[in-house]
Design a protein around this motif. Structure first.
Motif, PDB file in Angstrom:
ATOM      1  N   SER A 172       0.807  -1.225   0.000  1.00 36.53           N
ATOM      2  CA  SER A 172       0.000   0.000   0.000  1.00 36.53           C
ATOM      3  C   SER A 172       0.838   1.273   0.000  1.00 36.53           C
ATOM      4  O   SER A 172       0.535   2.234   0.711  1.00 36.53           O
ATOM      5  N   PHE A 173       1.898   1.274  -0.801  1.00 33.37           N
ATOM      6  CA  PHE A 173       2.589   2.521  -1.088  1.00 33.37           C
ATOM      7  C   PHE A 173       1.849   3.234  -2.217  1.00 33.37           C
ATOM      8  O   PHE A 173       0.993   2.656  -2.900  1.00 33.37           O
ATOM      9  N   SER A 174       2.190   4.481  -2.456  1.00 30.90           N
ATOM     10  CA  SER A 174       1.524   5.216  -3.531  1.00 30.90           C
ATOM     11  C   SER A 174       2.488   6.235  -4.124  1.00 30.90           C
ATOM     12  O   SER A 174       3.613   6.416  -3.659  1.00 30.90           O
ATOM     13  N   GLY A 175       2.019   6.890  -5.179  1.00 25.84           N
ATOM     14  CA  GLY A 175       2.772   7.974  -5.764  1.00 25.84           C
ATOM     15  C   GLY A 175       3.778   7.523  -6.806  1.00 25.84           C
ATOM     16  O   GLY A 175       3.801   6.376  -7.256  1.00 25.84           O
ATOM     17  N   GLU A 176       4.638   8.455  -7.168  1.00 25.59           N
ATOM     18  CA  GLU A 176       5.642   8.241  -8.192  1.00 25.59           C
ATOM     19  C   GLU A 176       6.771   7.359  -7.670  1.00 25.59           C
ATOM     20  O   GLU A 176       7.235   7.506  -6.536  1.00 25.59           O
ATOM     21  N   ILE A 177       7.215   6.430  -8.514  1.00 26.71           N
ATOM     22  CA  ILE A 177       8.390   5.625  -8.164  1.00 26.71           C
ATOM     23  C   ILE A 177       9.598   6.551  -8.157  1.00 26.71           C
ATOM     24  O   ILE A 177       9.877   7.231  -9.158  1.00 26.71           O
ATOM     25  N   PRO A 178      10.331   6.617  -7.035  1.00 27.15           N
ATOM     26  CA  PRO A 178      11.488   7.545  -6.996  1.00 27.15           C
ATOM     27  C   PRO A 178      12.562   7.137  -7.998  1.00 27.15           C
ATOM     28  O   PRO A 178      12.933   5.971  -8.073  1.00 27.15           O
ATOM     29  N   HIS A 179      13.030   8.120  -8.766  1.00 25.15           N
ATOM     30  CA  HIS A 179      14.068   7.841  -9.759  1.00 25.15           C
ATOM     31  C   HIS A 179      15.382   7.458  -9.115  1.00 25.15           C
ATOM     32  O   HIS A 179      16.263   6.913  -9.784  1.00 25.15           O
ATOM     33  N   SER A 180      15.487   7.725  -7.813  1.00 24.27           N
ATOM     34  CA  SER A 180      16.721   7.367  -7.113  1.00 24.27           C
ATOM     35  C   SER A 180      16.954   5.863  -7.093  1.00 24.27           C
ATOM     36  O   SER A 180      18.087   5.420  -6.868  1.00 24.27           O
ATOM     37  N   LEU A 192       7.656  -4.206  -7.077  1.00 28.24           N
ATOM     38  CA  LEU A 192       6.843  -3.073  -6.616  1.00 28.24           C
ATOM     39  C   LEU A 192       5.357  -3.299  -6.896  1.00 28.24           C
ATOM     40  O   LEU A 192       4.559  -2.375  -6.759  1.00 28.24           O
ATOM     41  N   HIS A 193       4.967  -4.488  -7.302  1.00 29.28           N
ATOM     42  CA  HIS A 193       3.582  -4.693  -7.748  1.00 29.28           C
ATOM     43  C   HIS A 193       2.604  -4.528  -6.595  1.00 29.28           C
ATOM     44  O   HIS A 193       2.933  -4.778  -5.434  1.00 29.28           O
ATOM     45  N   CYS A 194       1.394  -4.110  -6.936  1.00 31.18           N
ATOM     46  CA  CYS A 194       0.366  -3.909  -5.913  1.00 31.18           C
ATOM     47  C   CYS A 194      -1.002  -4.087  -6.564  1.00 31.18           C
ATOM     48  O   CYS A 194      -1.705  -3.117  -6.867  1.00 31.18           O
ATOM     49  N   THR A 195      -1.383  -5.346  -6.785  1.00 31.65           N
ATOM     50  CA  THR A 195      -2.614  -5.634  -7.530  1.00 31.65           C
ATOM     51  C   THR A 195      -3.876  -5.458  -6.707  1.00 31.65           C
ATOM     52  O   THR A 195      -4.964  -5.280  -7.257  1.00 31.65           O
ATOM     53  N   PHE A 199      -4.347   2.173  -3.498  1.00 34.22           N
ATOM     54  CA  PHE A 199      -3.551   3.332  -3.888  1.00 34.22           C
ATOM     55  C   PHE A 199      -2.823   3.053  -5.192  1.00 34.22           C
ATOM     56  O   PHE A 199      -2.574   1.916  -5.553  1.00 34.22           O
ATOM     57  N   GLU A 200      -2.458   4.124  -5.874  1.00 36.08           N
ATOM     58  CA  GLU A 200      -1.838   3.995  -7.189  1.00 36.08           C
ATOM     59  C   GLU A 200      -0.352   4.302  -7.108  1.00 36.08           C
ATOM     60  O   GLU A 200       0.069   5.325  -6.566  1.00 36.08           O
ATOM     61  N   ILE A 201       0.436   3.393  -7.669  1.00 35.48           N
ATOM     62  CA  ILE A 201       1.852   3.652  -7.896  1.00 35.48           C
ATOM     63  C   ILE A 201       2.024   3.897  -9.386  1.00 35.48           C
ATOM     64  O   ILE A 201       1.464   3.170 -10.208  1.00 35.48           O
ATOM     65  N   HIS A 202       2.788   4.925  -9.742  1.00 30.58           N
ATOM     66  CA  HIS A 202       2.946   5.214 -11.155  1.00 30.58           C
ATOM     67  C   HIS A 202       4.367   5.676 -11.446  1.00 30.58           C
ATOM     68  O   HIS A 202       5.153   5.962 -10.538  1.00 30.58           O
ATOM     69  N   SER A 203       4.666   5.726 -12.728  1.00 35.72           N
ATOM     70  CA  SER A 203       5.969   6.227 -13.169  1.00 35.72           C
ATOM     71  C   SER A 203       5.775   6.944 -14.496  1.00 35.72           C
ATOM     72  O   SER A 203       5.274   6.356 -15.456  1.00 35.72           O
ATOM     73  N   LYS A 204       6.139   8.205 -14.531  1.00 33.86           N
ATOM     74  CA  LYS A 204       5.943   8.996 -15.741  1.00 33.86           C
ATOM     75  C   LYS A 204       6.918   8.605 -16.831  1.00 33.86           C
ATOM     76  O   LYS A 204       6.634   8.776 -18.015  1.00 33.86           O
ATOM     77  N   ASN A 205       8.064   8.128 -16.453  1.00 34.77           N
ATOM     78  CA  ASN A 205       9.003   7.571 -17.431  1.00 34.77           C
ATOM     79  C   ASN A 205       9.840   6.518 -16.728  1.00 34.77           C
ATOM     80  O   ASN A 205       9.850   6.423 -15.499  1.00 34.77           O
ATOM     81  N   LEU A 206      10.520   5.724 -17.500  1.00 32.43           N
ATOM     82  CA  LEU A 206      11.310   4.621 -16.958  1.00 32.43           C
ATOM     83  C   LEU A 206      12.804   4.822 -17.169  1.00 32.43           C
ATOM     84  O   LEU A 206      13.557   3.851 -17.288  1.00 32.43           O
ATOM     85  N   ASN A 207      13.249   6.086 -17.184  1.00 34.97           N
ATOM     86  CA  ASN A 207      14.684   6.358 -17.365  1.00 34.97           C
ATOM     87  C   ASN A 207      15.520   5.711 -16.271  1.00 34.97           C
ATOM     88  O   ASN A 207      16.634   5.232 -16.526  1.00 34.97           O
ATOM     89  N   TRP A 208      14.996   5.702 -15.061  1.00 32.99           N
ATOM     90  CA  TRP A 208      15.737   5.127 -13.934  1.00 32.99           C
ATOM     91  C   TRP A 208      15.981   3.633 -14.123  1.00 32.99           C
ATOM     92  O   TRP A 208      16.957   3.085 -13.612  1.00 32.99           O
ATOM     93  N   LEU A 209      15.089   2.971 -14.852  1.00 36.00           N
ATOM     94  CA  LEU A 209      15.158   1.519 -14.974  1.00 36.00           C
ATOM     95  C   LEU A 209      16.394   1.066 -15.748  1.00 36.00           C
ATOM     96  O   LEU A 209      17.021   0.055 -15.407  1.00 36.00           O
ATOM     97  N   SER A 210      16.772   1.815 -16.764  1.00 37.87           N
ATOM     98  CA  SER A 210      17.869   1.373 -17.630  1.00 37.87           C
ATOM     99  C   SER A 210      19.216   1.359 -16.918  1.00 37.87           C
ATOM    100  O   SER A 210      20.181   0.791 -17.443  1.00 37.87           O
ATOM    101  N   HIS A 211      19.312   1.972 -15.721  1.00 32.91           N
ATOM    102  CA  HIS A 211      20.575   1.985 -14.972  1.00 32.91           C
ATOM    103  C   HIS A 211      20.758   0.733 -14.118  1.00 32.91           C
ATOM    104  O   HIS A 211      21.847   0.523 -13.570  1.00 32.91           O
TER     105      HIS A 211
END
Length: 1024
Positions: A172-180, A192-195, A199-211
Motif C-alpha cells: 500500500s505505497f503510492s505515488g511516483e516511483i522515486p528515480h533514485s 513493486l507490484h500492488c494488484t 492506492f496507485e503507484i505510477h511512473s511517468k518515465n522509466l529512465n531510472w530503470l535502464s541503470h
C-alpha cells in the motif's frame, strides 16, 4: 592443531596474528562485547553474539516509527539484533545484511473475513525511518504485504547501495516511483507490484530503470505506466542484459512495439505483459527471437489476427497464456510441435467453427506421445466437435477446461486414463448424453463441474467410487424451465470416499440416498440443492447438513413446515430458501448472515421491529411474494450495510420509512405491489448509490420527489400504479445519466413533456401511459441516444442481474412480465397511450431505429401516419388506435419485417391496406375496424377500381375453371363406363361357370319378385 599453532608462531605469521589481535581489540573498544573465531583464517560471528551497536540503534529507530498491532517486533529487545525476528547478519562481519518483514498472513482479497482479520492484525504500518541508511551492508529488504496506508516510496531507498533484493509489493505505497532507485546498480530483484491496493503507484518515465544493469527479476504489475512514452518502456527494458523475468501486467501500457533493432535481453525466461491496452493487429516479431523463453503471458490484450505459427519456434516454452487475445481463424497444427508446453490457454478467443479434434490430432507430432501438457484451457473460444478417444493420452494433464464450447456426443470412456487430473470443467459445453462411469477412476480429481448441460441417465455410486480427493462437485442446470433428464440415485447405505467442501446439484431429480450422502459430508462449506424436487420438513433437512456451512441454497423445492428458531450454522453468511412452501412468522436469527432470501413462500405476520438488532450485518433481504402484513418497521433503516431490499407483493401498509437515507450503500429497493400510502417527502436525502427503485402498484400520492436527482447511479425507476400528481419533475434530465428505464404509468400526472426530458442519454424504456398529459409529442425524441443508435452505455449489465425482480409492461396487446435485468438488456419501448396528447405524430419518431414497441393509442392525435415509421426495422409492436389519424397507411409499412402486433383501429384512415411481406401475416380484421374508408384484405370491403378487375378476373377464371372441369368430367365418365362395362361383361363372356351362375341368379330373382307382386295384388283384391 599442532601444525596450526606452530605456523602461527613462525616469523611470517606472527605479524599477521598480532595485527589481527590489534584490530579485534580496537573493535571491542568501540562496540559491545564481540567474540570471534577463525573460520578459514577470517573472523566470524556466532549465533550467540551481539550485533554492531550503530546498526542496532538504527533498527530501533526504524521500529519506533512503525505501527505493529500484533507485536511482531516484540523480539527487538536486547543487544543481539542478529537474533531479532526478521533480521539476519553476515557470518563474516556481523553487519545486518537482511531485513525480512513480509506479512506472514498475506491477504489476496475475497470473502474470508478471518484471513482479512489476520492480515490486518499482523500488518506493519506507519512511517519508514531513514535510519536504515546506517545499515551500510544491507542487501535484502522485504516489506511486502504490509499496509503503509498510501505513503510514498521513500527516496532514500536509492541510497542503500548494497541492496540486491528489494520487495515492497502489496504494501500500500503510492505515488511516483522515486528515480533514485536507478542508483541501485547491484540490484538483482525488484518487486513493486500492488494488484490489490487501493492506492496507485505510477511512473511517468522509466529512465531510472535502464541503470539497473544487474537486474534479473522485475515486477511492476499494476504500476500505472499509461503516461510513459510509446516506445520507452521496451527501450529501457532492452537495456537490461541480465533480465530473466519481466512482469508488466495491468500497467495500462498502450503500445507493444512490433520490432527492435537489437535484442539485449535474450536471456529472458518469463514475460508477462497481460491485461494492457495494446493497439496492434499482429504479433511483435522480436518475441519469436526470445529462444530462452519458458513463460509467455499476453492474455487480456486485443492484438487480434490469426494464431501465429512462429510461436512454435520457441522450443523452450512451457507456459503460454493467450486468454482473451482477439485471436481468430484456425489453430495451426504446429502447436502440436511444442512438446515442452505444460500450460496452454486460448480461452475467450474466436475459433468459431474450428474442430476440437484437429487439436488432438496435432498432438500426435510429439515423439512417442511424450506430451507434457498439465493445464489446458479452451473455454469460450468457439471450438466445436466431439471429444475424441485420444483425450485419454494426455496422462500428465492436471487441469482441463472446455467450458462454454459447442461439443456434441459424449465424454469418451478414455477420460478415465487421466490419472493426474485435478480439475475438470465442462460447464455449459452443450453436451447431451449420459455421464461415463470411467469418471470414477480419477482418484486425483479435486474439482468437477458438469453444470449447464443436458445430461441424461442415472448417476450412481459407480460414478464416484474412487474419487477420494474430490472437494467440489457441480452438476447444475440454471434453466429451471428445462430440467435435465438426470437422476442422482446413490445407494441409501453408500459411504462416499470423499469429503466435499462444495456441493452444487440442481435442475435434476435426486433419489433418497442423497439424504445420507449429505449427512456424511461433515466438511461442507457450500451447499446448493436448488430445483431438485426435494420435499419434506425443512427443519429435519437442516439438521442433517454440516454445521460448517457458510453458503446454503435450498430454493425452488417443495420444502414445507416452519423454520427453526435457532440455527446451528455459526459461519453461515448466505441462506436462500425461496420458492418453497414454508410458513409461519419470518424467522430471523441472531447471526452474521448478510444474505437472506425467503421469497415466494407462505410466511405471514409482520416484519420484526428488532430486525436491526438480530441481523445487524444484513445486506440483501428478499421476502417478496409472501403474506406479510403490518408496516415497514423504522428499525430497518438502521441497517447501514443494507444493499438490496425487496418487499414486493405482500400486504404491507402505512407509509414508507422516512429515514431510509441511512442506507449509505443501498442499490435496490422494491416495495411494489403492496398497500403503502402517503407521500414521499423531498427532505429525504437518497444516497447516490441507488440503482433501482420500484414502488409501483401502491397508493402513494403527492408529487414525485425531487431527491432522485441526487441518484447519479439510478438505472431503473418505477412509480407506476399510484396516485402521484403534478408535472414531470425538472430533475428528469442529465442529472440521472445512467437512467435506462422510467415507468410512471397509471398515475394522475399532467402537463406537457418538457424538452429537457429528452436529454436522457441512456433511456430506452419510457412508459407514461394512463395519465393526464397533454400538448404535442415533442420532436426532441430523436435526441434519446439509446433509441437512435446503439452505444456502449446502452443495455449494460447491471449488478441486480442475479435477482428475480420482475416488471410488467403492456406489449403486443397483452401484459408481459420481464425480469428487471431483461428489461434493461433487451427492451426498447415508448408508451404514451391513454393520455390527452394532440397534434401530429412527429416525423422524428422514425429516427428511433432501435424501437421494438411504440404505443400512442387512446390520445387525440391527428394528421397522417408518418412514413418514417416504416424505417423502424426492429419494431415488433405498433399501436396507434383510438386517435383521429387520417390519410393512407404508408406503403413502406410492409417492410416492417419484425412487426407481429399492429393496431390501427378507431381512426379515420383511408385507402388500400398495404400488402406483402409481414402484412400477409397480419390478417385479423379487428386491426383496422372503425376506419370506414379503408379497404382491401383482410377487410371484406373491396377497393374502388379493384371491383371491375376482380370481376373480370373472376369471370375469366370462372370460365376457365368450368371448361377445365367439364373436360375432365367427360373424360372420367368415358373411362368409368369402359372400365365398368368390360370388367363385368368381359368376365361373363370369358368364364362359362360365372356366366351360368349370373343368369341363374337373375332367374331366381325374377321368380321371387313375380311371386311377391302376385301376393300383393291378391291381398289388395281381397280387401276390395
Amino acid at each position: 592443531m599442532g601444525t596450526l599453532y606452530s605456523n602461527l608462531f613462525n616469523p611470517p605469521y606472527i605479524s599477521h596474528f598480532l595485527l589481527l589481535l590489534f584490530l579485534a581489540s580496537s573493535y571491542l573498544h568501540t562496540s559491545s562485547h564481540f567474540c570471534f573465531c577463525l573460520v578459514d583464517g577470517v573472523p566470524s560471528t556466532s549465533s550467540g553474539r551481539s550485533c554492531i551497536e550503530e546498526e542496532r540503534s538504527a533498527l530501533l529507530s526504524f521500529k519506533q516509527d512503525l505501527k505493529d498491532p500484533s507485536g511482531r517486533l516484540s523480539s527487538w529487545v536486547g543487544y543481539d539484533c542478529c537474533q531479532w525476528q526478521g533480521i539476519s547478519c553476515t557470518n563474516r562481519t556481523g553487519h545486518v545484511a537482511k531485513v525480512e518483514l513480509r506479512n506472514p498472513y498475506p491477504y489476496f482479497g475475497g470473502d474470508d473475513e478471518w484471513d482479512e482479520l489476520a492480515y490486518n492484525q499482523s500488518s506493519l504500518g506507519g512511517q519508514i525511518n531513514p535510519s536504515l541508511l546506517s545499515l551500510k551492508y544491507l542487501n535484502y529488504l522485504d516489506l511486502s504485504y504490509n499496509d503503509f496506508d498510501g505513503i510514498h516510496i521513500p527516496e532514500f531507498f536509492g541510497e542503500l547501495q548494497s541492496l540486491r533484493y528489494l520487495n515492497i509489493s502489496e504494501a500500500s505505497f503510492s505515488g511516483e516511483i522515486p528515480h533514485s532507485l536507478g542508483n541501485l546498480s547491484k540490484l538483482n530483484y525488484l518487486d513493486l507490484h500492488c494488484t490489490s491496493c487501493l492506492f496507485e503507484i505510477h511512473s511517468k518515465n522509466l529512465n531510472w530503470l535502464s541503470h539497473l544493469s544487474s537486474l534479473k527479476h522485475l515486477n511492476l504489475n499494476r504500476v500505472f505506466l499509461h503516461s510513459t512514452g510509446v516506445p520507452n518502456w521496451l527501450h529501457h527494458v532492452n537495456m537490461l542484459p541480465s533480465l530473466l523475468e519481466l512482469h508488466l501486467s495491468n500497467c495500462f501500457i498502450e503500445s507493444l512495439p512490433l520490432s527492435l533493432q537489437k535484442i539485449n535481453f535474450t536471456s529472458l525466461s518469463v514475460l508477462d505483459v497481460s491485461y494492457n491496452y495494446f493497439n496492434t493487429s499482429s504479433f511483435p516479431s522480436w518475441l519469436f527471437n526470445l529462444t530462452s523463453l519458458r513463460k509467455l503471458d499476453l492474455s487480456g490484450n486485443s492484438l487480434g489476427g490469426p494464431f501465429p505459427g512462429e510461436l512454435a519456434n520457441l522450443k523452450s516454452l512451457e507456459y503460454l497464456d493467450l486468454t482473451e487475445f482477439g485471436l481468430k481463424g484456425r489453430i495451426p497444427r504446429v502447436i502440436g510441435n511444442m512438446c515442452k508446453l505444460k500450460f496452454l490457454s486460448l480461452s475467450r478467443n474466436d475459433f468459431t467453427g474450428e474442430k476440437i479434434e484437429e487439436f488432438w490430432r496435432s498432438l500426435s507430432n510429439c515423439p512417442n506421445n511424450t506430451i507434457a501438457l498439465e493445464s489446458l484451457d479452451f473455454s469460450d473460444c468457439g471450438l466445436e466437435g466431439q471429444l475424441p478417444a485420444s483425450l485419454g493420452m494426455l496422462t500428465s494433464l492436471q487441469h482441463l477446461d472446455l467450458s462454454s464450447l459447442f461439443l456434441w456426443g459424449s465424454i469418451p470412456e478414455s477420460i478415465g486414463n487421466l490419472s493426474s487430473l485435478k480439475t475438470l470443467d465442462l460447464y455449459s459445453s452443450n453436451l447431451k448424453s449420459s455421464i461415463p462411469k470411467s469418471l470414477g477412476k480419477l482418484s486425483q480429481l479435486v474439482e468437477l463441474d458438469l453444470s449447464n448441460n443436458s445430461w441424461e441417465g442415472i448417476l450412481t455410486e459407480a460414478h464416484f467410487i474412487n474419487l477420494t480427493s474430490l472437494k467440489y462437485i457441480s452438476i447444475f442446470n440454471s434453466y429451471r424451465e428445462m430440467p435435465m433428464s438426470l437422476l442422482l440415485d446413490v445407494a441409501y447405505d453408500w459411504v462416499p470416499p470423499f469429503k466435499l467442501h462444495r456441493l452444487n446439484i440442481g435442475g435434476c431429480r435426486v433419489g433418497h440416498g442423497l439424504w445420507e450422502l449429505i449427512q456424511s459430508q461433515t466438511e461442507l462449506v457450500d451447499v446448493s440443492l436448488c430445483s431438485t424436487f426435494i420435499s419434506g420438513s425443512i427443519e429435519e433437512w437442516l439438521s442433517k447438513i454440516s454445521s460448517q456451512v457458510e453458503y446454503l441454497d435450498l430454493s425452488y423445492n417443495n420444502f414445507s413446515g416452519r423454520l427453526p428458531l435457532q440455527l446451528k450454522f455459526p459461519k453461515l453468511w448466505s441462506i436462500r430458501l425461496g420458492h418453497n412452501q414454508l410458513e409461519g412468522p419470518l424467522p430471523l436469527w441472531p447471526t452474521k448472515v448478510d444474505t437472506l432470501d425467503l421469497q415466494s413462500n407462505l410466511f405471514s405476520g409482520p416484519i420484526p421491529s428488532n430486525l436491526d438488532q438480530l441481523m445487524p450485518r444484513l445486506r440483501d433481504l428478499d421476502v417478496s411474494e409472501n403474506n406479510l402484513s403490518g408496516t415497514i418497521p423504522l428499525s430497518i433503516c438502521n441497517m447501514q450495510e443494507m444493499s438490496r431490499i425487496s418487499l414486493r407483493n405482500n400486504q404491507l401498509l402505512g407509509e414508507f420509512p422516512q429515514r431510509w437515507s441511512l442506507w449509505s450503500v443501498i442499490q435496490l429497493i422494491d416495495v411494489s405491489h403492496n398497500n403503502l400510502s402517503g407521500s414521499i417527502p423531498n427532505s429525504m436525502a437518497i444516497p447516490s448509490s441507488l440503482m433501482v427503485f420500484k414502488a409501483n402498484n401502491n397508493n402513494f400520492s403527492g408529487e414525485i420527489p425531487l431527491f432522485f436527482q441526487n441518484c447519479t447511479s439510478l438505472v431503473l425507476l418505477n412509480l407506476g400504479g399510484n396516485k402521484f400528481t403534478g408535472n414531470l419533475p425538472l430533475w428528469i434530465r442529465s442529472d440521472v445519466p445512467q437512467l435506462q428505464v422510467l415507468q410512471l404509468q397509471s398515475n394522475l400526472l399532467s402537463g406537457h413533456i418538457p424538452p429537457h426530458f429528452c436529454n436522457l442519454p441512456s433511456l430506452h424504456v419510457l412508459d407514461l401511459s394512463h395519465n393526464n398529459f397533454s400538448g404535442t409529442i415533442s420532436k426532441c425524441l430523436k435526441s434519446m441516444a439509446c433509441l437512435v443508435e446503439v452505444s456502449d452505455g446502452c443495455h449494460t449489465e447491471t449488478s441486480f442481474e442475479s435477482y428475480d425482480e420482475k416488471t410488467t409492461i403492456m406489449s403486443k396487446g397483452i401484459q408481459l412480465e420481464y425480469e428487471d435485468y431483461q428489461l434493461t438488456a433487451w427492451v426498447d419501448m415508448i408508451d404514451l397511450s391513454s393520455n390527452n396528447f394532440e397534434g401530429e405524430i412527429p416525423e422524428q419518431v422514425g429516427s428511433m431505429v432501435n424501437l421494438s414497441m411504440l404505443n400512442l393509442s387512446m390520445n387525440r392525435l391527428t394528421g397522417e401516419i408518418p412514413s418514417s415509421i416504416g424505417k423502424l426495422r426492429w419494431l415488433e409492436t405498433l399501436d396507434l388506435s383510438h386517435n383521429h389519424l387520417s390519410g393512407h397507411i404508408p406503403q413502406n409499412f410492409s417492410s416492417l419485417t419484425s412487426l407481429s402486433h399492429l393496431n390501427l383501429s378507431y381512426n379515420n384512415l383511408t385507402g388500400k391496406i398495404p400488402s406483402g411481406n409481414q402484412f400477409e401475416t397480419l390478417n385479423d380484421p379487428s386491426i383496422y375496424e372503425h376506419n370506414l374508408l379503408l379497404c382491401g384484405p383482410p377487410l371484406l370491403t373491396v377497393c374502388p377500381g379493384d371491383d371491375a378487375r376482380s370481376r373480370q378476373t373472376f369471370t375469366s377464371e370462372d370460365h376457365s375453371k368450368d371448361d377445365n372441369e367439364g373436360f375432365w368430367f367427360h373424360v372420367s365418365m368415358a373411362l368409368g363406363f369402359i372400365v365398368g362395362f368390360w370388367a363385368v361383361c368381359g368376365t361373363l363372356v370369358l368364364k362359362k361357370s360365372w356366366r351360368y351362375a349370373y343368369f341363374k341368379f337373375f332367374d331366381n330373382v325374377k321368380e321371387k319378385v313375380a311371386l311377391i307382386i302376385a301376393l300383393k295384388v291378391a291381398r289388395w283384391q281381397g280387401r276390395l
